[in-house]
Write a protein that holds these residues in place. Structure first.
Motif, mmCIF file in Angstrom:
data_model
loop_
_atom_site.group_PDB
_atom_site.id
_atom_site.type_symbol
_atom_site.label_atom_id
_atom_site.label_comp_id
_atom_site.label_asym_id
_atom_site.label_seq_id
_atom_site.Cartn_x
_atom_site.Cartn_y
_atom_site.Cartn_z
ATOM 1 N N MET A 110 0.820 -1.202 0.000
ATOM 2 C CA MET A 110 0.000 0.000 0.000
ATOM 3 C C MET A 110 0.857 1.257 0.000
ATOM 4 N N VAL A 111 1.852 1.295 0.882
ATOM 5 C CA VAL A 111 2.703 2.482 0.998
ATOM 6 C C VAL A 111 3.561 2.673 -0.253
ATOM 7 N N MET A 112 4.150 1.590 -0.749
ATOM 8 C CA MET A 112 4.961 1.703 -1.959
ATOM 9 C C MET A 112 4.119 2.111 -3.162
ATOM 10 N N ASN A 113 2.915 1.571 -3.261
ATOM 11 C CA ASN A 113 2.061 1.865 -4.404
ATOM 12 C C ASN A 113 1.618 3.323 -4.441
ATOM 13 N N VAL A 114 1.212 3.859 -3.311
ATOM 14 C CA VAL A 114 0.724 5.237 -3.295
ATOM 15 C C VAL A 114 1.877 6.227 -3.464
ATOM 16 N N HIS A 115 2.927 6.076 -2.675
ATOM 17 C CA HIS A 115 4.011 7.056 -2.703
ATOM 18 C C HIS A 115 4.881 6.948 -3.951
ATOM 19 N N LEU A 116 5.344 5.760 -4.249
ATOM 20 C CA LEU A 116 6.357 5.604 -5.297
ATOM 21 C C LEU A 116 5.735 5.302 -6.663
ATOM 22 N N ARG A 117 4.885 4.301 -6.717
ATOM 23 C CA ARG A 117 4.195 4.024 -7.981
ATOM 24 C C ARG A 117 3.321 5.212 -8.379
ATOM 25 N N GLY A 118 2.661 5.826 -7.393
ATOM 26 C CA GLY A 118 1.808 6.969 -7.681
ATOM 27 C C GLY A 118 2.579 8.128 -8.287
ATOM 28 N N ALA A 119 3.750 8.440 -7.716
ATOM 29 C CA ALA A 119 4.575 9.518 -8.272
ATOM 30 C C ALA A 119 5.006 9.177 -9.689
ATOM 31 N N VAL A 139 7.391 18.620 -8.432
ATOM 32 C CA VAL A 139 7.855 18.516 -7.049
ATOM 33 C C VAL A 139 7.285 17.236 -6.459
ATOM 34 N N ASN A 140 8.165 16.398 -5.946
ATOM 35 C CA ASN A 140 7.773 15.153 -5.297
ATOM 36 C C ASN A 140 7.982 15.272 -3.797
ATOM 37 N N LEU A 141 7.045 14.777 -3.031
ATOM 38 C CA LEU A 141 7.168 14.835 -1.575
ATOM 39 C C LEU A 141 7.888 13.609 -1.051
ATOM 40 N N ALA A 158 10.042 3.941 0.560
ATOM 41 C CA ALA A 158 9.318 4.664 -0.482
ATOM 42 C C ALA A 158 9.827 6.089 -0.612
ATOM 43 N N LYS A 159 10.056 6.752 0.517
ATOM 44 C CA LYS A 159 10.459 8.151 0.478
ATOM 45 C C LYS A 159 11.895 8.333 -0.003
ATOM 46 N N MET A 160 12.784 7.374 0.284
ATOM 47 C CA MET A 160 14.113 7.446 -0.311
ATOM 48 C C MET A 160 14.036 7.111 -1.792
ATOM 49 N N GLY A 161 13.142 6.209 -2.164
ATOM 50 C CA GLY A 161 12.916 5.921 -3.569
ATOM 51 C C GLY A 161 12.472 7.155 -4.334
ATOM 52 N N VAL A 162 11.648 7.974 -3.707
ATOM 53 C CA VAL A 162 11.207 9.230 -4.318
ATOM 54 C C VAL A 162 12.411 10.125 -4.643
ATOM 55 N N GLN A 163 13.400 10.135 -3.759
ATOM 56 C CA GLN A 163 14.569 10.964 -4.008
ATOM 57 C C GLN A 163 15.368 10.459 -5.209
ATOM 58 N N GLY A 164 15.543 9.145 -5.317
ATOM 59 C CA GLY A 164 16.232 8.594 -6.471
ATOM 60 C C GLY A 164 15.448 8.835 -7.757
ATOM 61 N N PHE A 165 14.154 8.688 -7.679
ATOM 62 C CA PHE A 165 13.266 8.959 -8.808
ATOM 63 C C PHE A 165 13.419 10.407 -9.264
ATOM 64 N N THR A 166 13.464 11.308 -8.298
ATOM 65 C CA THR A 166 13.572 12.732 -8.601
ATOM 66 C C THR A 166 14.889 13.060 -9.293
ATOM 67 N N ARG A 167 15.990 12.492 -8.807
ATOM 68 C CA ARG A 167 17.287 12.751 -9.440
ATOM 69 C C ARG A 167 17.300 12.252 -10.889
ATOM 70 N N THR A 168 16.678 11.109 -11.114
ATOM 71 C CA THR A 168 16.635 10.571 -12.468
ATOM 72 C C THR A 168 15.766 11.426 -13.383
ATOM 73 N N LEU A 169 14.667 11.938 -12.868
ATOM 74 C CA LEU A 169 13.846 12.861 -13.650
ATOM 75 C C LEU A 169 14.648 14.085 -14.051
ATOM 76 N N GLY A 170 15.457 14.597 -13.115
ATOM 77 C CA GLY A 170 16.297 15.756 -13.427
ATOM 78 C C GLY A 170 17.233 15.470 -14.589
ATOM 79 N N ILE A 171 17.812 14.276 -14.585
ATOM 80 C CA ILE A 171 18.745 13.876 -15.649
ATOM 81 C C ILE A 171 18.020 13.725 -16.987
ATOM 82 N N ALA A 182 12.527 17.506 -5.129
ATOM 83 C CA ALA A 182 11.770 16.891 -4.039
ATOM 84 C C ALA A 182 11.873 17.753 -2.788
ATOM 85 N N ILE A 183 10.870 17.656 -1.957
ATOM 86 C CA ILE A 183 10.867 18.292 -0.640
ATOM 87 C C ILE A 183 10.722 17.184 0.394
ATOM 88 N N ALA A 184 11.571 17.225 1.405
ATOM 89 C CA ALA A 184 11.524 16.242 2.485
ATOM 90 C C ALA A 184 11.094 16.957 3.772
#
Length: 255
Positions: A110-119, A139-141, A158-171, A182-184
């Motif tokens: 549930m947590v991975m799906n909403v936070h990471l898959r959702g983003a 902006v990803n939370l 999930a929240k550290m995954g968001v940070q990796g996802f964000t860096r890759t989007l930047g690239i 991202a904002i933490a």
């Protein structure tokens, strides 16, 4: 004249808390705003409360960000009803806290799906519009819990995954005029943290006071603090910033 005049901002999980605070800030600065939340009635109610200016519009849309069809349909509806999309804030989130040996498969999924898959799904749906128009702000939370927190193996991952996802989007997206950051947040006074206090059997004020004492600025954060950071990162003033994670936590992790 507002920073976001003529822009369309989408904020997920925006019926309350950080999401609603962020949607409010974009509206105050001139944007048309789409409030996305799991329950469309709640989303519509929140959208109707936004302080719109200069002919800007709002819409409330029911969306399960973890579902591909729902995410894609929501983005297309935003474009159809508000005339485009320029800003995406992936804020939708849930918690299913438990120690590892008690955590169920469903708690994890549930947590991975909403936070990471959702983003991922929301960003994939929006980026085709951003790339085509050579402009977009994402902006990803994330959370300070990305650094590890007892009882939150799922949420932290999930929240550290968001940070990796964000860096890759930047690239990947920088060459197309798209900024992704991202904002933490640290402790933010919301219904979600109040519910945590209740679950722990602690009074809300006592819970907040303890959180304030744990950081150098000696206060808790509020949705407006996160909204201010999101507004800056989604503005043209931040066009040379991408792939970064900004910790907005009162300095809680300095020690």
């Amino acid at each position: 004249m507002g920073r976001f005049d003529g822009r369309v901002a989408v904020v997920t999980g925006a019926a309350r808390g950080i999401g609603f605070g962020t949607a409010t800030r974009f509206a105050e600065e001139g944007a048309s705003v789409a409030v996305l939340d799991l329950d469309e009635a709640s989303a519509a109610e929140a959208a109707a409360k936004l302080p719109l200016v200069d002919g800007a519009k709002s819409v409330g849309i029911g969306c399960d960000v973890s579902d591909t069809e729902s995410a894609e349909a929501a983005v297309e509806r935003v474009v159809a009803e508000l005339g485009g999309i320029h800003i995406l804030v992936n804020n939708a989130g849930v918690t299913r806290d438990n120690l590892l040996f008690k955590m169920t498969d469903d708690d994890w999924d549930m947590v991975m799906n909403v936070h990471l898959r959702g983003a991922f799904l929301m960003t994939r749906a929006a980026q085709k519009h951003f790339v085509a128009q050579k402009y977009g702000k994402i902006v990803n939370l994330s959370s300070v819990s990305a650094l590890g927190n007892r009882g939150q193996a799922n949420y932290s991952a999930a929240k550290m995954g968001v940070q990796g996802f964000t860096r890759t989007l930047g690239i990947e997206l920088g060459r197309y005029g798209v900024n992704a950051n991202a904002i933490a947040p640290g402790f933010i006074a919301t219904e979600m943290t109040d519910a945590t206090a209740a679950r722990l059997g602690v009074g809300v004020e006592e819970f907040r006071a303890a959180a304030a004492e744990a950081n150098p600025v000696k206060r808790v954060g509020y949705p407006e603090d996160i909204a201010a950071a999101a507004a800056f990162l989604c503005s043209d003033e931040a066009s040379y910033i991408t792939g970064q994670t900004l910790y907005v936590d009162g300095g809680a992790k300095l020690g």
